[in-house]
Design a protein around this motif. Structure first.
Motif, PDB file in Angstrom:
ATOM      1  N   PHE A 156       0.126   0.653   5.382  1.00 41.34           N
ATOM      2  CA  PHE A 156      -1.290   0.366   5.607  1.00 41.34           C
ATOM      3  C   PHE A 156      -1.461  -1.148   5.530  1.00 41.34           C
ATOM      4  N   PRO A 157      -2.625  -1.681   5.871  1.00 37.75           N
ATOM      5  CA  PRO A 157      -2.807  -3.138   5.812  1.00 37.75           C
ATOM      6  C   PRO A 157      -2.676  -3.662   4.380  1.00 37.75           C
ATOM      7  N   VAL A 158      -1.928  -4.753   4.231  1.00 37.92           N
ATOM      8  CA  VAL A 158      -1.671  -5.337   2.915  1.00 37.92           C
ATOM      9  C   VAL A 158      -1.837  -6.852   2.992  1.00 37.92           C
ATOM     10  N   ARG A 159      -2.543  -7.413   2.013  1.00 39.94           N
ATOM     11  CA  ARG A 159      -2.678  -8.867   1.894  1.00 39.94           C
ATOM     12  C   ARG A 159      -2.288  -9.267   0.476  1.00 39.94           C
ATOM     13  N   PRO A 198      -0.192   8.024  -1.956  1.00 39.13           N
ATOM     14  CA  PRO A 198      -0.460   7.289  -0.720  1.00 39.13           C
ATOM     15  C   PRO A 198      -1.647   7.820   0.069  1.00 39.13           C
ATOM     16  N   ASP A 199      -1.975   9.101  -0.114  1.00 46.12           N
ATOM     17  CA  ASP A 199      -3.112   9.677   0.594  1.00 46.12           C
ATOM     18  C   ASP A 199      -4.441   9.084   0.127  1.00 46.12           C
ATOM     19  N   LYS A 200      -4.442   8.420  -1.038  1.00 48.14           N
ATOM     20  CA  LYS A 200      -5.676   7.835  -1.571  1.00 48.14           C
ATOM     21  C   LYS A 200      -5.770   6.339  -1.331  1.00 48.14           C
ATOM     22  N   VAL A 201      -4.826   5.776  -0.585  1.00 48.45           N
ATOM     23  CA  VAL A 201      -4.807   4.327  -0.380  1.00 48.45           C
ATOM     24  C   VAL A 201      -4.966   4.009   1.103  1.00 48.45           C
ATOM     25  N   ALA A 202      -6.054   3.294   1.427  1.00 48.01           N
ATOM     26  CA  ALA A 202      -6.313   2.881   2.806  1.00 48.01           C
ATOM     27  C   ALA A 202      -5.778   1.483   3.078  1.00 48.01           C
ATOM     28  N   GLY A 203      -5.580   0.706   2.024  1.00 46.10           N
ATOM     29  CA  GLY A 203      -5.104  -0.662   2.170  1.00 46.10           C
ATOM     30  C   GLY A 203      -4.981  -1.295   0.798  1.00 46.10           C
ATOM     31  N   VAL A 231      -7.643  -3.373  -4.916  1.00 47.80           N
ATOM     32  CA  VAL A 231      -7.523  -4.810  -5.141  1.00 47.80           C
ATOM     33  C   VAL A 231      -6.939  -4.983  -6.535  1.00 47.80           C
ATOM     34  N   GLY A 232      -5.669  -5.374  -6.618  1.00 44.92           N
ATOM     35  CA  GLY A 232      -4.982  -5.453  -7.888  1.00 44.92           C
ATOM     36  C   GLY A 232      -4.692  -6.885  -8.291  1.00 44.92           C
ATOM     37  N   SER A 233      -5.138  -7.269  -9.476  1.00 45.52           N
ATOM     38  CA  SER A 233      -4.939  -8.623  -9.988  1.00 45.52           C
ATOM     39  C   SER A 233      -3.856  -8.642 -11.055  1.00 45.52           C
ATOM     40  N   SER A 234      -2.833  -9.462 -10.877  1.00 45.92           N
ATOM     41  CA  SER A 234      -1.759  -9.636 -11.857  1.00 45.92           C
ATOM     42  C   SER A 234      -1.106  -8.279 -12.169  1.00 45.92           C
ATOM     43  N   MET A 235      -1.185  -7.795 -13.406  1.00 48.55           N
ATOM     44  CA  MET A 235      -0.640  -6.473 -13.703  1.00 48.55           C
ATOM     45  C   MET A 235      -1.261  -5.412 -12.810  1.00 48.55           C
ATOM     46  N   GLY A 236      -2.538  -5.590 -12.452  1.00 48.00           N
ATOM     47  CA  GLY A 236      -3.196  -4.654 -11.554  1.00 48.00           C
ATOM     48  C   GLY A 236      -2.523  -4.583 -10.198  1.00 48.00           C
ATOM     49  N   GLY A 237      -1.836  -5.690  -9.790  1.00 48.73           N
ATOM     50  CA  GLY A 237      -1.059  -5.639  -8.559  1.00 48.73           C
ATOM     51  C   GLY A 237       0.102  -4.673  -8.686  1.00 48.73           C
ATOM     52  N   TRP A 238       0.796  -4.716  -9.824  1.00 43.25           N
ATOM     53  CA  TRP A 238       1.876  -3.763 -10.077  1.00 43.25           C
ATOM     54  C   TRP A 238       1.323  -2.345 -10.088  1.00 43.25           C
ATOM     55  N   ILE A 239       0.230  -2.132 -10.787  1.00 45.18           N
ATOM     56  CA  ILE A 239      -0.329  -0.790 -10.880  1.00 45.18           C
ATOM     57  C   ILE A 239      -0.809  -0.296  -9.519  1.00 45.18           C
ATOM     58  N   ALA A 289       0.025   3.261  -4.835  1.00 47.52           N
ATOM     59  CA  ALA A 289       0.396   3.416  -3.427  1.00 47.52           C
ATOM     60  C   ALA A 289       1.635   4.289  -3.289  1.00 47.52           C
ATOM     61  N   ARG A 290       2.549   4.183  -4.239  1.00 46.37           N
ATOM     62  CA  ARG A 290       3.788   4.975  -4.179  1.00 46.37           C
ATOM     63  C   ARG A 290       3.542   6.420  -4.564  1.00 46.37           C
ATOM     64  N   GLU A 291       2.690   6.643  -5.557  1.00 47.37           N
ATOM     65  CA  GLU A 291       2.508   7.988  -6.108  1.00 47.37           C
ATOM     66  C   GLU A 291       1.401   8.783  -5.422  1.00 47.37           C
TER      67      GLU A 291
END
Length: 253
Positions: free
Chosen positions: A187-190, A115-120, A98-106, A111-113
């Motif tokens: 993966f699921p993204v909102r 992906p095996d650790k990201v479920a959504g 769950v990324g807020s503002s800059m955290g969304g970029w991070i 997710a790019r670097e």
């Protein structure tokens, strides 16, 4: 709000975090620029995780909150590295970020670097590439000259003291842009965005939705919501979005 623990990175940065045990997949909150893990959204999601028995992690990047280092010494690459280290070392299996503002970029960099650790993914007023498309693009000639000559420039802030923007922050940001190359999100993204956000324009959310590639992406625009996205209705919407991503990622129950 529980005990603060610390993780030391390979670079010697001491990162503060709070972790809640619970069922998988866990949820990790990534805060914004010059924010910290004591913010309304992070603490609210921790309470939600405890109520629902979900594993949860919030932390401070270096130079933020209780973590070591000075804010002006940091850059996107440092903070993304902090996030990846925390996720890799402190969580088991794929996580919902769950990324807020800059955290969304991070979160997009994670997710790019890794992906095996990201479920959504859930982003709140995501600010991908803001050092280039907002800061650098918005500087006038005098500000650009000051940045080059003095290595930093001060920008006014609605959240307290002026932001000190360094040349390193701008130059490093160019090495971590996500809206110039393909951005697969399998993966699921909102994506959540307020229409009254004065820090991140609605066009950024639309550009991100159009640019990213994935089988299950949705953008929700909230009329009148500002950048903080922290009133009761917005907090409820964040819960709902995280619940949807968990359910669609197989993390129901």
């Amino acid at each position: 709000m529980g005990q603060t623990d610390f993780l030391t990175t390979q670079q010697g940065r001491k990162l503060a975090y709070h972790q809640t045990a619970g069922k998988a997949p866990g949820v990790v909150f990534l805060g914004g620029f010059k924010s910290d893990m004591e913010g309304t959204k992070a603490v609210h999601l921790e309470d939600w995780a405890r109520r629902t028995g979900r594993a949860f992690l919030r932390f401070d990047y270096s130079g933020h909150g209780q973590s070591s280092g000075a804010f002006v010494d940091g850059c996107i690459g440092d903070w993304a590295g902090d996030a990846m280290t925390v996720i890799r070392d402190l969580t088991d299996g794929p996580q919902v970020l769950v990324g807020s503002s800059m955290g969304g970029w991070i979160s997009l960099l994670c997710a790019r670097e890794m992906p095996d650790k990201v479920a959504g993914l859930v982003t709140i007023a995501a600010a991908p590439d803001f050092t280039e498309d907002s800061m650098w693009a918005g500087f006038n000639g005098a500000q650009r000259a000051e940045l080059q000559d003095r290595g930093q420039v001060a920008l006014p802030s609605d959240y307290g003291e002026p932001y000190i923007i360094t040349r390193r922050l701008i130059e490093d940001g160019r090495n971590h842009l996500v809206l110039r190359d393909p951005l697969p999100l399998p993966f699921p993204v909102r994506f959540l965005q307020g229409t009254a956000d004065e820090d991140v324009e609605m066009s950024v959310a639309l550009r991100l939705l159009e640019h990213a590639q994935g089988p299950d992406m949705r953008l929700t625009l909230v009329d009148g919501a500002d950048h903080r996205f922290s009133d009761p209705d917005c907090l409820a919407l964040i819960e709902e979005a995280v619940g949807q991503v968990l359910a669609r990622s197989g993390g129901r129950g």
